[in-house]
Each structure stands twice: as C-alpha cells, then as structure tokens.
Motif scaffolding. Structure first.
Motif, mmCIF file in Angstrom:
data_model
loop_
_atom_site.group_PDB
_atom_site.id
_atom_site.type_symbol
_atom_site.label_atom_id
_atom_site.label_comp_id
_atom_site.label_asym_id
_atom_site.label_seq_id
_atom_site.Cartn_x
_atom_site.Cartn_y
_atom_site.Cartn_z
ATOM 1 N N ASP A 116 0.795 -1.220 0.000
ATOM 2 C CA ASP A 116 0.000 0.000 0.000
ATOM 3 C C ASP A 116 0.835 1.281 0.000
ATOM 4 N N GLY A 120 0.323 3.893 -2.998
ATOM 5 C CA GLY A 120 -0.124 5.245 -2.693
ATOM 6 C C GLY A 120 -1.641 5.372 -2.635
ATOM 7 N N GLU A 121 -2.104 6.384 -1.913
ATOM 8 C CA GLU A 121 -3.531 6.554 -1.665
ATOM 9 C C GLU A 121 -4.325 6.825 -2.939
ATOM 10 N N GLU A 122 -3.749 7.579 -3.861
ATOM 11 C CA GLU A 122 -4.485 7.936 -5.082
ATOM 12 C C GLU A 122 -4.820 6.695 -5.902
ATOM 13 N N ALA A 123 -3.835 5.807 -6.110
ATOM 14 C CA ALA A 123 -4.084 4.599 -6.873
ATOM 15 C C ALA A 123 -4.984 3.638 -6.106
ATOM 16 N N ALA A 125 -7.350 4.337 -4.211
ATOM 17 C CA ALA A 125 -8.729 4.825 -4.276
ATOM 18 C C ALA A 125 -9.448 4.328 -5.534
ATOM 19 N N THR A 126 -8.703 3.858 -6.528
ATOM 20 C CA THR A 126 -9.319 3.355 -7.759
ATOM 21 C C THR A 126 -9.669 1.874 -7.679
ATOM 22 N N LEU A 142 1.202 1.007 -12.071
ATOM 23 C CA LEU A 142 1.946 2.221 -11.728
ATOM 24 C C LEU A 142 3.295 2.240 -12.419
#
Length: 250
Positions: A116, A120-123, A125-126, A142
């Motif tokens: 995690d 990262g948080e952005e990925a 979230a998908t 990524l």
C-alpha cells in the motif's frame, strides 16, 4: 487459488473456437474454482474489454454467451477460488484493469496491504475491491504508467511483494495489453498449498503453434511433447503483431 488461461492468435475467432482444445478441460476446473470468472480481450479498436461475474463459470449463462459471441485474437480467462476472508463479489473478481490493460493473479500474499505504501492513496482509491491480487495489479500498472516495460513491471512488483510480504504461496499472473500477453510464474515450494497439492500445481505451461500461442495453469493433461513449462521467475511475452514468444529472465 485460481486458474489462468491466455491466448494470442493470428486470426480473430469466437472465444470458443479460439480455445477449442483448452476451454472445456479448463472449465471443468470450475467445480472447485467456483467463486467467479472473468474474460479480458483485445477489441478491434485496440482497447481492452473485460466481462466478469462472481459466479461459477460452468453454470453461468453469461459465460456461455461470452464463449459463443466474443470474437477476438487475444484473450485472458480467469476462474477464481477465493482466498479465506475475501468475499465473492464483483469487485474481487479478476481480471482487474481498464481499457489499457487487464491483470489476473493465481496465488496470495500476506499481509494484503504490504504494497500500500508503494502504491499510494491515489491509486488505492481506484480499487474495485479489497484483494491482494488487485494490489499486485495496481503495482504493475503504476510502473507501466511510469514507462517501465510490462515484463519488467511484473517482475519488479513481484520482487517488492517477496521483500515485504510475510508469506506468498504464488505470484503467478497474466497481463493482457493491446500489444501482447504476458505470463509470469513464481511460487513458494514450501508453502502449505504445495504441501497439499504437490509439485506442479503452480506451473504455467505454454504451447506454440503456427496459428496461436496458448498459456495455461495446470489441472488437466498437457502433453509435454506439445507444452513447455515456463521457468520459475520468468515472464513469457507473446506479441500480437508477430505471434513471437519470448521468455524474459528475472
């Protein structure tokens, strides 16, 4: 644990014809791998299309429709045996991805969130669901989005998992893009799964013919005169434009 089946062919055909020799014995494994199915394929527009369902494949009218109606020259098929504590829902059903790539995994690793920080948080979230497999997929994507070649993205993400996870029975996976099919095999020979299942359970084998290259998990007889075992820790790359099959070392 799951089962994987992939194909790249010279000619677009209905999926049932494209995998005429493999689909029936593969589908027979759904009696055990009954927790969902998914099919990713390359469209004429060179995008990825994915159909999946959290249902047993050999009892699914939708799967039969896809086999009959889907026409393509490249496809990835996955049937799922859900890991303990991971629910049988659409969001946890493979393959994962979008119109640019589709990814399916056979195996597991713990803890599920060991990637995690890297993802990262952005990925994150998908994500559609909460599986370790989807995190593996996100890690690969990524790296691909950063310009790393797909086979290197798979191997480097697998290396991250091995360094961060406390256990990993198998990291076997397939990745389908508009350009190629990739298959990777790596497993822990001392895992509890291997103790139960025996040698060869996590092998990925491939056969090369003039009209198609097929890659598959084990589970039915695969003549060693026709099928070749993908070496442990290697990636097979099958190009759509030439049908070339290249094995990349780790």
């Amino acid at each position: 644990m799951c089962r994987l089946l992939g194909v790249v062919a010279r000619e677009s055909l209905p999926l049932g014809e494209l995998l005429a020799g493999e689909l029936d014995p593969f589908l027979a494994l759904a009696c055990e791998h009954a927790d969902g199915w998914g099919v990713a394929s390359v469209t004429p527009e060179r995008t990825l299309s994915t159909v999946k369902e959290p249902a047993r494949a050999d009892e699914s009218p939708e799967f039969r429709r896809v086999v009959r109606e889907l026409t393509t020259d490249s496809a990835l098929v996955h049937i799922r045996m859900a890991s303990p504590r991971l629910p049988v829902v659409l969001g946890n059903t493979h393959p994962f991805g979008d119109e640019r790539a589709a990814f399916a995994h056979n195996g597991d690793f713990t803890p599920v969130d060991c990637l995690d920080v890297m993802i990262g948080e952005e990925a994150l979230a998908t994500a559609e669901g909460d599986t370790d497999s989807e995190r593996f997929s996100l890690g690969v994507r990524l790296r691909m989005d950063a310009g790393i070649e797909p086979h290197k993205a798979i191997m480097s993400t697998a290396a991250d998992i091995r360094s961060l996870a406390t256990s990993s029975a198998s990291l076997n996976c397939m990745l389908l893009t508009p350009d190629a099919l990739y298959a990777y095999t790596a497993h822990d020979p001392h895992s509890e799964v291997m103790t139960r299942r025996g040698p060869g359970f996590f092998s990925l084998n491939y056969r090369v013919a003039t009209d198609a290259v097929v890659v598959a998990s084990t589970g039915w007889p695969q003549d060693p005169q026709v099928w070749t075992a993908l070496p442990e820790g290697h990636v097979l790359e099958v190009r759509r434009d030439s049908l070339s099959a290249v094995v990349h070392a780790g």
